[in-house]
Design a protein around this motif. Structure first.
Motif, PDB file in Angstrom:
ATOM      1  N   LYS A  88       0.847  -1.208   0.000  1.00 50.82           N
ATOM      2  CA  LYS A  88       0.000   0.000   0.000  1.00 50.82           C
ATOM      3  C   LYS A  88       0.882   1.258   0.000  1.00 50.82           C
ATOM      4  O   LYS A  88       0.455   2.325   0.450  1.00 50.82           O
ATOM      5  CB  LYS A  88      -0.887  -0.018   1.254  1.00 50.82           C
ATOM      6  N   ASN A  89       2.125   1.049  -0.449  1.00 53.31           N
ATOM      7  CA  ASN A  89       3.086   2.150  -0.514  1.00 53.31           C
ATOM      8  C   ASN A  89       3.473   2.737   0.842  1.00 53.31           C
ATOM      9  O   ASN A  89       3.865   3.901   0.932  1.00 53.31           O
ATOM     10  CB  ASN A  89       2.561   3.258  -1.421  1.00 53.31           C
ATOM     11  N   LYS A  90       3.337   1.931   1.879  1.00 56.50           N
ATOM     12  CA  LYS A  90       3.772   2.379   3.203  1.00 56.50           C
ATOM     13  C   LYS A  90       5.130   1.755   3.459  1.00 56.50           C
ATOM     14  O   LYS A  90       5.234   0.539   3.618  1.00 56.50           O
ATOM     15  CB  LYS A  90       2.775   1.925   4.264  1.00 56.50           C
ATOM     16  N   LYS A  91       6.166   2.587   3.492  1.00 59.22           N
ATOM     17  CA  LYS A  91       7.521   2.028   3.612  1.00 59.22           C
ATOM     18  C   LYS A  91       8.303   2.681   4.754  1.00 59.22           C
ATOM     19  O   LYS A  91       9.514   2.825   4.694  1.00 59.22           O
ATOM     20  CB  LYS A  91       8.261   2.164   2.273  1.00 59.22           C
ATOM     21  N   HIS A  92       7.574   3.092   5.781  1.00 60.44           N
ATOM     22  CA  HIS A  92       8.222   3.726   6.935  1.00 60.44           C
ATOM     23  C   HIS A  92       8.014   2.845   8.174  1.00 60.44           C
ATOM     24  O   HIS A  92       6.905   2.356   8.409  1.00 60.44           O
ATOM     25  CB  HIS A  92       7.612   5.124   7.152  1.00 60.44           C
ATOM     26  N   ILE A  93       9.083   2.636   8.933  1.00 62.37           N
ATOM     27  CA  ILE A  93       9.027   1.790  10.127  1.00 62.37           C
ATOM     28  C   ILE A  93       9.580   2.569  11.316  1.00 62.37           C
ATOM     29  O   ILE A  93      10.605   3.260  11.193  1.00 62.37           O
ATOM     30  CB  ILE A  93       9.844   0.488   9.924  1.00 62.37           C
ATOM     31  N   ILE A  94       8.907   2.435  12.464  1.00 59.23           N
ATOM     32  CA  ILE A  94       9.371   3.116  13.682  1.00 59.23           C
ATOM     33  C   ILE A  94       9.840   2.074  14.697  1.00 59.23           C
ATOM     34  O   ILE A  94       9.168   1.073  14.924  1.00 59.23           O
ATOM     35  CB  ILE A  94       8.231   3.959  14.297  1.00 59.23           C
ATOM     36  N   SER A  95      11.004   2.339  15.298  1.00 58.71           N
ATOM     37  CA  SER A  95      11.516   1.446  16.330  1.00 58.71           C
ATOM     38  C   SER A  95      12.327   2.295  17.318  1.00 58.71           C
ATOM     39  O   SER A  95      12.160   3.516  17.353  1.00 58.71           O
ATOM     40  CB  SER A  95      12.367   0.342  15.690  1.00 58.71           C
ATOM     41  N   THR A  96      13.163   1.663  18.135  1.00 57.73           N
ATOM     42  CA  THR A  96      13.970   2.437  19.079  1.00 57.73           C
ATOM     43  C   THR A  96      15.444   2.064  18.921  1.00 57.73           C
ATOM     44  O   THR A  96      15.781   1.067  18.282  1.00 57.73           O
ATOM     45  CB  THR A  96      13.590   2.154  20.549  1.00 57.73           C
ATOM     46  N   GLU A 139       1.642   9.048   7.525  1.00 57.73           N
ATOM     47  CA  GLU A 139       0.686   8.400   6.619  1.00 57.73           C
ATOM     48  C   GLU A 139       1.243   7.086   6.074  1.00 57.73           C
ATOM     49  O   GLU A 139       0.512   6.137   5.849  1.00 57.73           O
ATOM     50  CB  GLU A 139       0.400   9.335   5.428  1.00 57.73           C
ATOM     51  N   ASP A 140       2.574   7.086   5.855  1.00 56.11           N
ATOM     52  CA  ASP A 140       3.180   5.909   5.211  1.00 56.11           C
ATOM     53  C   ASP A 140       3.875   4.975   6.213  1.00 56.11           C
ATOM     54  O   ASP A 140       4.719   4.173   5.837  1.00 56.11           O
ATOM     55  CB  ASP A 140       4.177   6.361   4.128  1.00 56.11           C
ATOM     56  N   THR A 141       3.501   5.078   7.493  1.00 58.28           N
ATOM     57  CA  THR A 141       4.109   4.175   8.480  1.00 58.28           C
ATOM     58  C   THR A 141       3.450   2.795   8.409  1.00 58.28           C
ATOM     59  O   THR A 141       2.235   2.668   8.552  1.00 58.28           O
ATOM     60  CB  THR A 141       3.980   4.748   9.909  1.00 58.28           C
ATOM     61  N   ALA A 142       4.286   1.787   8.181  1.00 60.37           N
ATOM     62  CA  ALA A 142       3.789   0.418   8.024  1.00 60.37           C
ATOM     63  C   ALA A 142       3.811  -0.334   9.354  1.00 60.37           C
ATOM     64  O   ALA A 142       3.017  -1.250   9.570  1.00 60.37           O
ATOM     65  CB  ALA A 142       4.642  -0.331   7.003  1.00 60.37           C
ATOM     66  N   LEU A 143       4.748   0.035  10.242  1.00 64.03           N
ATOM     67  CA  LEU A 143       4.976  -0.776  11.430  1.00 64.03           C
ATOM     68  C   LEU A 143       5.645   0.029  12.540  1.00 64.03           C
ATOM     69  O   LEU A 143       6.528   0.852  12.271  1.00 64.03           O
ATOM     70  CB  LEU A 143       5.912  -1.953  11.050  1.00 64.03           C
ATOM     71  N   VAL A 144       5.206  -0.240  13.765  1.00 61.19           N
ATOM     72  CA  VAL A 144       5.946   0.210  14.946  1.00 61.19           C
ATOM     73  C   VAL A 144       6.432  -1.058  15.630  1.00 61.19           C
ATOM     74  O   VAL A 144       5.633  -1.951  15.911  1.00 61.19           O
ATOM     75  CB  VAL A 144       5.046   1.030  15.902  1.00 61.19           C
ATOM     76  N   THR A 145       7.737  -1.187  15.843  1.00 61.80           N
ATOM     77  CA  THR A 145       8.264  -2.352  16.573  1.00 61.80           C
ATOM     78  C   THR A 145       9.101  -1.868  17.755  1.00 61.80           C
ATOM     79  O   THR A 145      10.136  -1.212  17.576  1.00 61.80           O
ATOM     80  CB  THR A 145       9.027  -3.343  15.663  1.00 61.80           C
ATOM     81  N   ILE A 146       8.610  -2.152  18.955  1.00 64.27           N
ATOM     82  CA  ILE A 146       9.265  -1.690  20.184  1.00 64.27           C
ATOM     83  C   ILE A 146       9.279  -2.837  21.194  1.00 64.27           C
ATOM     84  O   ILE A 146       8.245  -3.456  21.437  1.00 64.27           O
ATOM     85  CB  ILE A 146       8.539  -0.449  20.757  1.00 64.27           C
ATOM     86  N   MET A 147      10.440  -3.101  21.745  1.00 66.07           N
ATOM     87  CA  MET A 147      10.562  -4.252  22.650  1.00 66.07           C
ATOM     88  C   MET A 147       9.770  -4.042  23.934  1.00 66.07           C
ATOM     89  O   MET A 147       9.600  -2.922  24.402  1.00 66.07           O
ATOM     90  CB  MET A 147      12.034  -4.554  22.942  1.00 66.07           C
ATOM     91  N   TYR A 148       9.303  -5.137  24.508  1.00 63.09           N
ATOM     92  CA  TYR A 148       8.506  -5.072  25.737  1.00 63.09           C
ATOM     93  C   TYR A 148       9.405  -4.688  26.910  1.00 63.09           C
ATOM     94  O   TYR A 148       9.096  -3.804  27.696  1.00 63.09           O
ATOM     95  CB  TYR A 148       7.847  -6.440  25.981  1.00 63.09           C
ATOM     96  N   ALA A 149      10.535  -5.387  27.022  1.00 62.33           N
ATOM     97  CA  ALA A 149      11.494  -5.087  28.097  1.00 62.33           C
ATOM     98  C   ALA A 149      12.891  -5.313  27.540  1.00 62.33           C
ATOM     99  O   ALA A 149      13.106  -6.216  26.729  1.00 62.33           O
ATOM    100  CB  ALA A 149      11.245  -5.980  29.302  1.00 62.33           C
ATOM    101  N   ASN A 150      13.818  -4.482  27.983  1.00 69.50           N
ATOM    102  CA  ASN A 150      15.164  -4.527  27.407  1.00 69.50           C
ATOM    103  C   ASN A 150      16.022  -5.631  28.026  1.00 69.50           C
ATOM    104  O   ASN A 150      16.037  -5.819  29.244  1.00 69.50           O
ATOM    105  CB  ASN A 150      15.848  -3.167  27.561  1.00 69.50           C
ATOM    106  N   ASN A 151      16.765  -6.328  27.176  1.00 77.06           N
ATOM    107  CA  ASN A 151      17.570  -7.456  27.633  1.00 77.06           C
ATOM    108  C   ASN A 151      18.826  -7.028  28.383  1.00 77.06           C
ATOM    109  O   ASN A 151      19.399  -7.808  29.126  1.00 77.06           O
ATOM    110  CB  ASN A 151      17.938  -8.360  26.455  1.00 77.06           C
ATOM    111  N   GLU A 152      19.273  -5.781  28.214  1.00 76.16           N
ATOM    112  CA  GLU A 152      20.487  -5.354  28.912  1.00 76.16           C
ATOM    113  C   GLU A 152      20.179  -4.633  30.210  1.00 76.16           C
ATOM    114  O   GLU A 152      20.691  -4.990  31.268  1.00 76.16           O
ATOM    115  CB  GLU A 152      21.328  -4.457  28.001  1.00 76.16           C
ATOM    116  N   ILE A 153      19.361  -3.586  30.115  1.00 73.37           N
ATOM    117  CA  ILE A 153      19.145  -2.760  31.310  1.00 73.37           C
ATOM    118  C   ILE A 153      17.775  -3.017  31.942  1.00 73.37           C
ATOM    119  O   ILE A 153      17.433  -2.394  32.944  1.00 73.37           O
ATOM    120  CB  ILE A 153      19.334  -1.256  31.003  1.00 73.37           C
ATOM    121  N   GLY A 154      17.000  -3.913  31.373  1.00 73.58           N
ATOM    122  CA  GLY A 154      15.777  -4.395  32.020  1.00 73.58           C
ATOM    123  C   GLY A 154      14.584  -3.464  32.005  1.00 73.58           C
ATOM    124  O   GLY A 154      13.544  -3.797  32.576  1.00 73.58           O
ATOM    125  N   THR A 155      14.703  -2.291  31.370  1.00 73.10           N
ATOM    126  CA  THR A 155      13.577  -1.348  31.423  1.00 73.10           C
ATOM    127  C   THR A 155      12.369  -1.881  30.668  1.00 73.10           C
ATOM    128  O   THR A 155      12.491  -2.480  29.607  1.00 73.10           O
ATOM    129  CB  THR A 155      13.925   0.037  30.838  1.00 73.10           C
TER     130      THR A 155
END
Ligand SMILES: *Cc1c(COP(=O)(O)O)cnc(C)c1O
Length: 395
Positions: A88-96, A139-155
């Motif tokens: 659908k021409n959405k080629k933007h992804i958000i993460s941390t 408008e063109d964001t296809a996905l947000v991928t954010i971890m539940y809890a961090n493997n190093e600092i545990g947040t």
């Protein structure tokens, strides 16, 4: 005394999970795809495990796919959502900036294929602001991928708030919950999670097996091509003993989440208090929004690898940063992202405990870590100048 304090790298397989696996290996050796009775018995065990995993997440069993682990689940989730968006021409992804490499490296690959990736900053305790997620959605964001809890600092991230925003904006939300599953209460519906990854060996299940939860409306792209296993989304004869062992471990861990957390938090807080007494030390991550078993410190003037080796000689198995980055001399991307300077990020120590650890072990660790830090600073050519302030230092 040998103390295992590296549970974020992997956990000891529980006896109950081992028993469940041995039973399958002895008695349920069929191929779940076979039509005969032996095969159908295997199929039953497979589907029972699927229902059990689904229950632990508040999901529908038809949304559970078994994979070879957390890394494969992360790859498949992200690639699938990206390809779905691209139609659908959405080629933007958000993460941390603090994701696991299974996520970050997959995002790098997609960038090379023409996707645009926004990696959000986190605050100094390692937490993403939901409003930053909202602002970054386009408008063109296809996905947000954010971890539940961090493997190093545990947040622990504000997953429910992020899920709500994604739902309102109509963007797919994936979370790498490898460190959270079996340790924190997860409900994919209440938290508006569309896709989720978990891994058996992070909650006392076996290694080499994991789960991808994906809602029915998201078409999955196959990472492994071949037969029609997992409703045609993941080829290869299912690793039935591991799947059944993982389901058993996840059920046991999920039932005991509150009780386990109470035990671990007591041990963890005592460990944090003890290590904070060491001069020029700093706790990484948030004090409250933190995995029950996670402790992560930086000790100024210390080289993480030397610290680990000396601690191992004292019978303490710990880690500096994540196991995946050990072997390289780059400081942890997570510690850099929370603002630790390179020199200090190098002196990091991660201790991840479980409910089997004892107060006696915690006291032993506090004593020995203080000794080893003092010893290493004593032989350091620059520690005196650092302490006197002749060389700039931060903590
Ligand atoms: C361990 C881990 C993974 C990788 O899981 P594997 O089953 O080892 O592939 C992914 N993400 C996080 C946060 C992890 O801690």
């Amino acid at each position: 005394m040998y103390i295992y304090a590296d549970n974020a790298a992997t956990t000891k397989t529980s006896q109950a999970a081992i028993d469940a696996m041995v039973d399958i290996m002895n008695n349920v050796y069929g191929n779940p795809s076979s039509l005969h009775t032996v095969g159908q018995k295997a199929k039953e065990a497979l589907e029972k495990a699927r229902v059990e995993v689904a229950q632990c997440l508040g999901a529908d069993f038809k949304e559970i796919y078994f994979t070879s682990g957390g890394s494969e689940a992360d790859n498949q989730a992200i690639i699938s959502a990206a390809k779905f968006g691209a139609r659908k021409n959405k080629k933007h992804i958000i993460s941390t900036k603090i994701e696991h490499h299974a996520v970050l490296h997959t995002l790098n690959k997609l960038e090379k294929e023409g996707f645009e990736v926004t990696l959000l900053d986190i605050d100094e305790s390692g937490i993403v602001k939901p409003e930053d997620v909202e602002k970054a959605i386009r408008e063109d964001t296809a996905l947000v991928t954010i971890m539940y809890a961090n493997n190093e600092i545990g947040t622990i991230q504000p997953i429910a708030e992020i899920g709500k925003i994604c739902k309102e904006k109509g963007v797919i939300f994936h979370t790498d919950a490898v460190q959270a599953a079996g340790h924190l209460h997860i409900d994919v519906n209440k938290e508006n999670i569309d896709m989720l990854s978990l891994s058996g060996h992070k909650f006392h299940g076996p290694k080499g097996v994991g789960v991808l939860f994906a809602r029915k409306n998201i078409p999955l792209v196959n990472i492994i091509e071949g037969g029609a296993q997992e409703r045609g989304r993941r080829a290869g004869t299912e690793n039935l003993p591991a799947i059944v062992g993982m389901a058993k471990a996840l059920m046991d861990a999920t039932k005991a989440i509150d009780e386990t957390a109470e035990i671990e938090i007591k041990l963890r807080n005592h460990l944090i208090e003890g290590l904070e007494k060491i001069s020029h030390s700093i706790l990484n991550g948030d004090r409250e929004k933190r995995l029950p078993g996670n402790v992560n410190f930086c000790f100024e003037g210390i080289e993480g690898e030397s610290l680990l080796l000396l601690l191992d000689a004292k019978g303490i198995a710990a880690s500096s940063g994540s196991a995946c980055t050990s072997g390289s001399l780059d400081p942890s991307h997570v510690l850099l992202a929370i603002g630790r300077p390179h020199e200090i990020a190098h002196g990091s120590l991660r201790l991840t405990i479980c409910r089997d650890n004892t107060m006696e072990e915690i006291d032993y660790m506090i004593k020995e870590i203080a000794n080893v830090v003092e010893y290493l600073r004593g032989i350091s050519p620059v520690w005196d100048e650092l302490e006197k302030g002749e060389i700039k230092h931060i903590i």
